[in-house]
Motif scaffolding. Structure first.
Motif, PDB file in Angstrom:
ATOM      1  N   GLN A  97       0.844  -1.194   0.000  1.00  0.00           N
ATOM      2  CA  GLN A  97       0.000   0.000   0.000  1.00  0.00           C
ATOM      3  C   GLN A  97       0.875   1.237   0.000  1.00  0.00           C
ATOM      4  O   GLN A  97       2.037   1.187   0.377  1.00  0.00           O
ATOM      5  N   ARG A  98       0.285   2.327  -0.443  1.00  0.00           N
ATOM      6  CA  ARG A  98       0.981   3.613  -0.419  1.00  0.00           C
ATOM      7  C   ARG A  98       0.792   4.245   0.943  1.00  0.00           C
ATOM      8  O   ARG A  98      -0.293   4.201   1.519  1.00  0.00           O
ATOM      9  N   ASP A  99       1.866   4.826   1.442  1.00  0.00           N
ATOM     10  CA  ASP A  99       1.818   5.632   2.657  1.00  0.00           C
ATOM     11  C   ASP A  99       2.534   6.928   2.311  1.00  0.00           C
ATOM     12  O   ASP A  99       3.763   6.986   2.345  1.00  0.00           O
ATOM     13  N   ASP A 101       4.387   9.157   0.066  1.00  0.00           N
ATOM     14  CA  ASP A 101       5.182   8.889  -1.130  1.00  0.00           C
ATOM     15  C   ASP A 101       5.869   7.528  -1.083  1.00  0.00           C
ATOM     16  O   ASP A 101       6.654   7.209  -1.967  1.00  0.00           O
ATOM     17  N   ASP A 102       5.600   6.763  -0.048  1.00  0.00           N
ATOM     18  CA  ASP A 102       6.288   5.481   0.133  1.00  0.00           C
ATOM     19  C   ASP A 102       5.392   4.298  -0.202  1.00  0.00           C
ATOM     20  O   ASP A 102       4.166   4.373  -0.079  1.00  0.00           O
ATOM     21  N   LEU A 103       6.043   3.205  -0.577  1.00  0.00           N
ATOM     22  CA  LEU A 103       5.369   1.923  -0.774  1.00  0.00           C
ATOM     23  C   LEU A 103       5.718   1.041   0.408  1.00  0.00           C
ATOM     24  O   LEU A 103       6.901   0.844   0.714  1.00  0.00           O
ATOM     25  N   ARG A 114       9.211  -0.763   4.221  1.00  0.00           N
ATOM     26  CA  ARG A 114       9.031   0.486   3.480  1.00  0.00           C
ATOM     27  C   ARG A 114      10.142   0.546   2.436  1.00  0.00           C
ATOM     28  O   ARG A 114      11.321   0.679   2.783  1.00  0.00           O
ATOM     29  N   SER A 169       9.628   5.295  -4.250  1.00  0.00           N
ATOM     30  CA  SER A 169       9.344   5.087  -2.839  1.00  0.00           C
ATOM     31  C   SER A 169      10.579   5.469  -2.046  1.00  0.00           C
ATOM     32  O   SER A 169      11.701   5.214  -2.471  1.00  0.00           O
TER      33      SER A 169
END
Length: 180
Positions: A97-99, A101-103, A114, A169
């Motif tokens: 999932q995206r958080d 700008d991170d995956l 992350r 990410s």
């Protein structure tokens, strides 16, 4: 007092590891005690003596004392080191999932990763079949195979950069492969 089997000894040592996080297996240097009949299949199933290990909590526990050394994968405690077999990679990234700008990937054993400079996404392509083999770094020298549906999600969110599919990410760009 009866002596514990290798499997029981590993479980006991993992429970007694200091702190609440992962045991410091990278700091332990026990003597190699031989092989233990544990196989992590490519589909993520942990087998012991030819049968699946049915207790998920036990598999999670073993995963915390897993280490990859130059001579293969081992379950490591402060006093024992036993080699196991791994068909592909020890973990599978089963969701993402995206958080911001991170995956953030979640493995089949509940680890969350992350993606970024320390935990990259790597996609190798089989020269013969052209099939991608995506993976994400989990910890130390342990990786998770990114399962096909998660890889498809990555491809969907990728952007084209010079004829390549790229996801970002953790401030990094990760190449998923050429557009074709």
């Amino acid at each position: 007092m009866t002596e514990k089997s290798g499997l029981e000894a590993v479980a006991e040592a993992a429970k007694q590891a200091p702190g609440r996080g992962l045991p410091p297996v990278h700091l332990w240097n026990p003597a190699h005690c031989g092989d233990i009949d544990i196989l992590i299949r490519a589909d993520g199933v942990w087998m012991h003596e030819g049968s699946p290990i049915g207790r998920e909590a036990l598999v999670r526990l073993f995963s915390t004392v897993l280490r990859k050394d130059p001579d293969g994968y081992h379950l490591v405690t402060p006093v024992e080191k036993m080699r196991i077999e791994v068909e592909d990679l020890p973990f599978r990234a089963v969701s993402m999932q995206r958080d911001g700008d991170d995956l953030v990937f979640t493995t089949d054993l509940g680890d969350q990763v992350r993606a970024g400079a320390d935990d990259p996404i790597v996609v190798e392509t089989d020269a013969a079949t052209g099939e991608p083999a995506p993976r994400v770094h989990v910890r130390r020298d342990l990786w998770a195979r990114i399962v096909r549906p998660v890889f498809y999600d990555l491809v969907e969110m990728a952007e084209e950069v010079d004829g390549r599919l790229v996801v970002r990410s953790g401030g990094q760009a990760f190449d998923l492969g050429a557009l074709s």
